[in-house]
Design a protein around this motif. Structure first.
Motif, mmCIF file in Angstrom:
data_model
loop_
_atom_site.group_PDB
_atom_site.id
_atom_site.type_symbol
_atom_site.label_atom_id
_atom_site.label_comp_id
_atom_site.label_asym_id
_atom_site.label_seq_id
_atom_site.Cartn_x
_atom_site.Cartn_y
_atom_site.Cartn_z
ATOM 1 N N ALA A 295 0.833 -1.208 0.000
ATOM 2 C CA ALA A 295 0.000 0.000 0.000
ATOM 3 C C ALA A 295 0.865 1.255 0.000
ATOM 4 C CB ALA A 295 -0.932 -0.012 1.204
ATOM 5 N N PHE A 296 1.960 1.209 0.747
ATOM 6 C CA PHE A 296 2.887 2.357 0.779
ATOM 7 C C PHE A 296 3.466 2.625 -0.602
ATOM 8 C CE2 PHE A 296 7.286 3.850 1.092
ATOM 9 C CZ PHE A 296 7.096 5.067 1.736
ATOM 10 N N ILE A 297 3.846 1.573 -1.312
ATOM 11 C CA ILE A 297 4.387 1.733 -2.663
ATOM 12 C C ILE A 297 3.350 2.346 -3.585
ATOM 13 C CG2 ILE A 297 5.245 0.487 -4.689
ATOM 14 C CD1 ILE A 297 6.486 -1.536 -2.762
ATOM 15 N N ILE A 298 2.109 1.893 -3.471
ATOM 16 C CA ILE A 298 1.055 2.381 -4.357
ATOM 17 C C ILE A 298 0.768 3.861 -4.115
ATOM 18 C CG2 ILE A 298 -1.416 2.191 -4.873
ATOM 19 C CD1 ILE A 298 -1.134 -0.835 -4.442
ATOM 20 N N VAL A 299 0.633 4.282 -2.861
ATOM 21 C CA VAL A 299 0.330 5.693 -2.592
ATOM 22 C C VAL A 299 1.517 6.577 -2.955
ATOM 23 C CG1 VAL A 299 -1.353 5.152 -0.799
ATOM 24 C CG2 VAL A 299 1.032 5.528 -0.152
ATOM 25 N N THR A 300 2.741 6.058 -2.818
ATOM 26 C CA THR A 300 3.927 6.827 -3.192
ATOM 27 C C THR A 300 3.995 7.014 -4.697
ATOM 28 O OG1 THR A 300 5.141 5.964 -1.281
ATOM 29 C CG2 THR A 300 6.440 6.933 -3.055
ATOM 30 N N VAL A 301 3.674 5.961 -5.450
ATOM 31 C CA VAL A 301 3.668 6.057 -6.915
ATOM 32 C C VAL A 301 2.635 7.074 -7.373
ATOM 33 C CG1 VAL A 301 3.041 4.805 -9.025
ATOM 34 C CG2 VAL A 301 4.586 3.755 -7.371
ATOM 35 N N ASN A 302 1.455 7.053 -6.778
ATOM 36 C CA ASN A 302 0.418 8.004 -7.182
ATOM 37 C C ASN A 302 0.786 9.438 -6.824
ATOM 38 O OD1 ASN A 302 -2.242 6.655 -8.289
ATOM 39 N ND2 ASN A 302 -1.434 5.262 -6.759
ATOM 40 N N LEU A 303 1.476 9.649 -5.709
ATOM 41 C CA LEU A 303 1.960 10.989 -5.373
ATOM 42 C C LEU A 303 2.997 11.441 -6.394
ATOM 43 C CD1 LEU A 303 2.237 13.454 -3.539
ATOM 44 C CD2 LEU A 303 3.838 12.141 -2.123
ATOM 45 N N ALA A 304 3.908 10.548 -6.770
ATOM 46 C CA ALA A 304 4.926 10.886 -7.757
ATOM 47 C C ALA A 304 4.299 11.245 -9.103
ATOM 48 C CB ALA A 304 5.909 9.722 -7.921
ATOM 49 N N VAL A 305 3.244 10.523 -9.475
ATOM 50 C CA VAL A 305 2.549 10.816 -10.738
ATOM 51 C C VAL A 305 1.916 12.196 -10.688
ATOM 52 C CG1 VAL A 305 0.548 10.185 -12.151
ATOM 53 C CG2 VAL A 305 2.150 8.424 -11.390
ATOM 54 N N ASP A 306 1.283 12.538 -9.581
ATOM 55 C CA ASP A 306 0.658 13.854 -9.452
ATOM 56 C C ASP A 306 1.693 14.970 -9.538
ATOM 57 O OD1 ASP A 306 -1.790 12.694 -9.222
ATOM 58 O OD2 ASP A 306 -1.907 12.848 -7.038
ATOM 59 N N LEU A 307 2.858 14.756 -8.936
ATOM 60 C CA LEU A 307 3.908 15.776 -8.985
ATOM 61 C C LEU A 307 4.515 15.887 -10.378
ATOM 62 C CD1 LEU A 307 5.738 15.118 -5.586
ATOM 63 C CD2 LEU A 307 4.009 16.851 -6.111
ATOM 64 N N THR A 308 4.439 14.809 -11.151
ATOM 65 C CA THR A 308 4.982 14.830 -12.509
ATOM 66 C C THR A 308 4.158 15.726 -13.418
ATOM 67 O OG1 THR A 308 5.750 12.565 -12.175
ATOM 68 C CG2 THR A 308 5.739 13.366 -14.433
ATOM 69 N N TYR A 309 2.881 15.949 -13.076
ATOM 70 C CA TYR A 309 2.048 16.845 -13.881
ATOM 71 C C TYR A 309 2.724 18.202 -14.054
ATOM 72 C CZ TYR A 309 -1.979 13.703 -13.324
ATOM 73 O OH TYR A 309 -2.829 12.636 -13.350
ATOM 74 N N ALA A 310 3.197 18.766 -12.943
ATOM 75 C CA ALA A 310 3.802 20.099 -12.986
ATOM 76 C C ALA A 310 5.086 20.103 -13.798
ATOM 77 C CB ALA A 310 4.074 20.586 -11.555
ATOM 78 N N TRP A 311 5.789 18.967 -13.828
ATOM 79 C CA TRP A 311 7.025 18.898 -14.612
ATOM 80 C C TRP A 311 6.718 18.871 -16.105
ATOM 81 C CZ3 TRP A 311 8.905 14.442 -17.386
ATOM 82 C CH2 TRP A 311 10.175 14.641 -17.941
ATOM 83 N N ILE A 312 5.672 18.160 -16.491
ATOM 84 C CA ILE A 312 5.313 18.076 -17.906
ATOM 85 C C ILE A 312 4.646 19.361 -18.385
ATOM 86 C CG2 ILE A 312 3.762 16.920 -19.525
ATOM 87 C CD1 ILE A 312 4.395 14.326 -18.264
ATOM 88 N N ASP A 313 3.759 19.920 -17.563
ATOM 89 C CA ASP A 313 3.043 21.144 -17.939
ATOM 90 C C ASP A 313 3.317 22.215 -16.891
ATOM 91 O OD1 ASP A 313 1.373 23.121 -18.762
ATOM 92 O OD2 ASP A 313 -0.392 21.849 -19.023
ATOM 93 N N PRO A 314 4.200 23.168 -17.175
ATOM 94 C CA PRO A 314 4.543 24.223 -16.194
ATOM 95 C C PRO A 314 3.364 25.086 -15.786
ATOM 96 C CG PRO A 314 6.132 24.160 -18.011
ATOM 97 C CD PRO A 314 4.976 23.283 -18.402
ATOM 98 N N ARG A 315 2.255 25.021 -16.558
ATOM 99 C CA ARG A 315 1.089 25.827 -16.203
ATOM 100 C C ARG A 315 0.402 25.295 -14.939
ATOM 101 N NH1 ARG A 315 -2.098 25.265 -21.694
ATOM 102 N NH2 ARG A 315 -1.386 23.125 -21.260
ATOM 103 N N ILE A 316 0.652 24.046 -14.624
ATOM 104 C CA ILE A 316 0.006 23.429 -13.460
ATOM 105 C C ILE A 316 0.772 23.806 -12.204
ATOM 106 C CG2 ILE A 316 -0.567 21.241 -12.339
ATOM 107 C CD1 ILE A 316 -0.958 20.029 -15.081
ATOM 108 N N ARG A 317 0.072 24.333 -11.242
ATOM 109 C CA ARG A 317 0.676 24.697 -9.969
ATOM 110 C C ARG A 317 -0.210 24.178 -8.843
ATOM 111 N NH1 ARG A 317 4.387 25.041 -12.470
ATOM 112 N NH2 ARG A 317 5.862 26.740 -12.824
ATOM 113 N N TYR A 318 0.420 23.583 -7.813
ATOM 114 C CA TYR A 318 -0.305 23.070 -6.670
ATOM 115 C C TYR A 318 -0.229 24.075 -5.532
ATOM 116 C CZ TYR A 318 -0.126 18.595 -9.081
ATOM 117 O OH TYR A 318 -0.257 17.586 -10.005
ATOM 118 N N THR A 319 -1.368 24.320 -4.907
ATOM 119 C CA THR A 319 -1.405 25.261 -3.785
ATOM 120 C C THR A 319 -2.014 24.609 -2.572
ATOM 121 O OG1 THR A 319 -3.543 26.122 -4.528
ATOM 122 C CG2 THR A 319 -1.554 27.263 -5.288
#
Length: 319
Positions: A295-319
């Protein structure tokens, strides 16, 4: 971004607590436990009640469920994943021997998944409504509909029918110690897992590529005289990957779960096979600890995927 990461980490802790509680309740709701399993295999008398009660007292399984839960959570808080009731070995030690094998197989499956899905998705979109597109779409539908174990069985039958190589590999080789034997061991589960995981990604990527290619900036790039291959790969693919990333995160999570089936089928001594064997033996501490690590691996992978959004599209910003 920092505040977002902190919030997600706290949410992940809550998810892990929920998973730990759920697996604790689920294992204790099973109709038998390790004491009954041990007594059934060693005690030949007709009346096993006293022997089972004695075994439960010895193993601490006779304690109230609430007390066992508190002790279980306390051990997790200290980083203790429990000790096997059968081997008396810690879960960390058991996982330490098997994690390299699981990571090895999982990495190969992920590589095959992306190596198949991304090029095929782009080609299918580029050849829209041609026989190539129709053929690739038919294959992707088959991949989505076909369970991973069925695909592995079909591949195994093909290998045996045409005598491509020996499926029965002795021992548990690694790519860095015995590459030839490791390839023979991993090739069928890797292809089966890659097809199962990549089919859905291919279909979504195709749809996203077709949508992106209709955008104004793509027409502008063509008007400037850019080559089609550069437009497809550098401009269209990068923007089409945003929705696909979410599916990729779910696919990787599915691969982690699917390895339980593949490792058991092909006798691969990894975390998935260990998890299945501990459940069969009703050896709950290592089973619970392994589920929590998964479960830890799965939630970590999904967090990494969400953070990758901002790397691919600089318009995306998390607040």
């Amino acid at each position: 971004m920092t505040n977002y990461i902190i919030r997600r980490l706290l949410l992940n802790l809550l998810v892990l607590w929920f998973v730990a509680s759920l697996v604790f309740i689920g294992t204790h709701a099973l109709p038998s436990d390790f004491a009954q399993k041990r007594v059934a295999s060693t005690f030949t008398g007709q009346d096993q009640t006293e022997a089972i009660a004695s075994a439960r007292r010895e193993l601490g399984l006779d304690k109230p469920l609430a007390r066992q839960y508190v002790e279980f959570m306390g051990e997790l808080a200290r980083g203790d994943l429990g000790t096997s009731l059968e081997t008396q070995e810690s879960t960390w030690a058991e996982l330490g021997r098997r994690v390299p094998t699981t990571l090895e197989l999982g990495s190969i499956i992920v590589f095959v998944t992306f190596a198949l899905s991304i090029p095929i998705g782009v080609i299918s979109a580029a050849k829209q409504n041609t026989w190539i597109d129709l053929s690739l779409r038919a294959v992707s539908i088959l991949g989505v509909a076909m369970p991973v174990f069925f695909g592995a069985i079909l591949l195994s039958l093909l290998v045996v029918r045409f005598s491509l190589f020996e499926i029965d590999v002795v021992g548990h080789p690694h790519l860095w110690t015995d590459p030839e034997a490791a390839v023979k061991l991993y090739v069928i589960p890797a292809i089966a897992g890659g097809i199962s995981g990549g089919a859905g990604i291919m279909r979504i990527l195709r749809s996203q590529m077709l949508e992106v290619m209709r955008q104004d900036y793509i027409r502008t790039a063509r008007a400037k005289g850019l080559h089609d291959s550069r437009i497809w790969v550098r401009h269209a693919l990068k923007n089409a990957m945003l929705p696909v990333l979410t599916v990729m995160g779910l696919t990787i999570s599915g691969i982690v779960g699917g390895q339980i089936i593949l490792e058991t089928m092909f006798n691969i001594d990894g975390v998935g096979r260990f998890l299945f064997s501990r459940l069969n033996a009703r050896d709950f501490p290592p089973f619970q600890g392994t589920v929590l690590v998964t479960a830890f691996i799965i939630v970590t992978v999904n967090l990494a995927v969400d953070l990758t959004y901002a790397w691919i599209d600089p318009r995306i910003r998390y607040t």
